[in-house]
Design a protein around this motif. Structure first.
Motif, PDB file in Angstrom:
ATOM      1  N   GLU A  16       0.806  -1.219   0.000  1.00 58.12           N
ATOM      2  CA  GLU A  16       0.000   0.000   0.000  1.00 58.12           C
ATOM      3  C   GLU A  16       0.842   1.273   0.000  1.00 58.12           C
ATOM      4  O   GLU A  16       0.427   2.272  -0.574  1.00 58.12           O
ATOM      5  N   LYS A  20       0.229   4.118  -2.622  1.00 51.16           N
ATOM      6  CA  LYS A  20      -0.160   5.454  -2.150  1.00 51.16           C
ATOM      7  C   LYS A  20       0.777   6.507  -2.711  1.00 51.16           C
ATOM      8  O   LYS A  20       0.339   7.561  -3.173  1.00 51.16           O
ATOM      9  N   LEU A  40      -7.983  -2.728  -4.454  1.00 54.01           N
ATOM     10  CA  LEU A  40      -7.320  -3.204  -3.243  1.00 54.01           C
ATOM     11  C   LEU A  40      -8.218  -4.263  -2.632  1.00 54.01           C
ATOM     12  O   LEU A  40      -9.276  -3.953  -2.097  1.00 54.01           O
ATOM     13  N   SER A  43      -9.879  -4.074   0.915  1.00 56.92           N
ATOM     14  CA  SER A  43     -10.793  -2.999   1.306  1.00 56.92           C
ATOM     15  C   SER A  43     -12.224  -3.509   1.416  1.00 56.92           C
ATOM     16  O   SER A  43     -12.580  -4.540   0.858  1.00 56.92           O
ATOM     17  N   GLU A  44     -13.048  -2.753   2.120  1.00 54.07           N
ATOM     18  CA  GLU A  44     -14.445  -3.144   2.323  1.00 54.07           C
ATOM     19  C   GLU A  44     -15.237  -3.156   1.028  1.00 54.07           C
ATOM     20  O   GLU A  44     -16.151  -3.942   0.852  1.00 54.07           O
ATOM     21  N   ASN A  45     -14.913  -2.240   0.125  1.00 52.93           N
ATOM     22  CA  ASN A  45     -15.659  -2.148  -1.121  1.00 52.93           C
ATOM     23  C   ASN A  45     -14.836  -2.697  -2.297  1.00 52.93           C
ATOM     24  O   ASN A  45     -14.840  -2.147  -3.385  1.00 52.93           O
ATOM     25  N   ALA A  46     -14.174  -3.810  -2.063  1.00 54.25           N
ATOM     26  CA  ALA A  46     -13.361  -4.455  -3.092  1.00 54.25           C
ATOM     27  C   ALA A  46     -14.258  -4.975  -4.214  1.00 54.25           C
ATOM     28  O   ALA A  46     -15.354  -5.459  -3.976  1.00 54.25           O
ATOM     29  N   ILE A  76      -1.917  -4.766  -5.183  1.00 55.09           N
ATOM     30  CA  ILE A  76      -2.750  -3.600  -5.437  1.00 55.09           C
ATOM     31  C   ILE A  76      -2.607  -3.233  -6.906  1.00 55.09           C
ATOM     32  O   ILE A  76      -1.492  -3.099  -7.417  1.00 55.09           O
ATOM     33  N   THR A 134     -12.813  -0.580  -8.444  1.00 49.39           N
ATOM     34  CA  THR A 134     -12.985  -0.033  -7.114  1.00 49.39           C
ATOM     35  C   THR A 134     -12.017   1.130  -6.946  1.00 49.39           C
ATOM     36  O   THR A 134     -10.830   1.008  -7.200  1.00 49.39           O
ATOM     37  N   ASN A 136     -10.312   3.471  -4.405  1.00 54.18           N
ATOM     38  CA  ASN A 136     -10.024   3.568  -2.978  1.00 54.18           C
ATOM     39  C   ASN A 136      -9.015   4.664  -2.698  1.00 54.18           C
ATOM     40  O   ASN A 136      -8.153   4.531  -1.867  1.00 54.18           O
ATOM     41  N   THR A 139      -8.447   5.693   0.816  1.00 53.47           N
ATOM     42  CA  THR A 139      -7.553   4.853   1.605  1.00 53.47           C
ATOM     43  C   THR A 139      -6.098   5.190   1.309  1.00 53.47           C
ATOM     44  O   THR A 139      -5.272   5.223   2.197  1.00 53.47           O
TER      45      THR A 139
END
Length: 148
Positions: A16, A20, A40, A43-46, A76, A134, A136, A139
């Motif tokens: 990450e 990033k 990613l 992540s919750e919304n992958a 990623i 997705t 992110n 994040t």
């Protein structure tokens, strides 16, 4: 024969922090959030199907499958719609430690770098109501509310 670039430049990151840093560098270079996708798996919304998402965006099936496999293995995947700045995007990804589809076959990722995937395809257009990768950035980016 005319060869067209795919509408995306894709880079795979091992962690990450590197992803990033790449997203931050892309934002600093003026790329908007709607041009940068981050997949990613942690992540919750992958996204449940990165391969289909990438194919829908114009990435050839074989390459999309490779990126999906990397994503499922915990890497990623960052994709960018370069809008004529593919070389600059590739340089940013490379300098931040990304590799892509081309490196997996040639050097077994001995010297990771990112480059533009080229195939004879027309650029895909993403509508707001269609499935997308997705995103992110919240994040991975230090300022997720910034808009350009």
């Amino acid at each position: 024969m005319t060869t067209y670039q795919t509408p995306l430049v894709v880079g795979i990151f091992e962690n990450e922090i590197k992803a990033k840093n790449a997203v931050d560098a892309l934002r600093t270079a003026g790329f908007r959030y709607d041009q940068v996708g981050v997949a990613l798996s942690a992540s919750e919304n992958a996204t449940p199907d990165l391969q289909t998402d990438l194919v829908n965006l114009g990435v050839p099936e074989e390459q999309a499958k490779y990126y999906d496999n990397e994503y499922r293995s915990g890497k990623i995947v960052v994709s960018i719609r370069p809008d004529g700045r593919a070389s600059e995007v590739s340089d940013i990804l490379t300098s931040n430690g990304a590799y892509n589809y081309e490196q997996q076959a040639s050097s077994d990722m001995a010297s990771p770098s990112a480059s533009v995937d080229s195939e004879q395809v027309e650029p895909a257009r993403v509508e707001d109501n269609q499935p997308q990768e997705t995103h992110n950035e919240a994040t991975l980016s230090s300022n997720p509310t910034e808009d350009q």
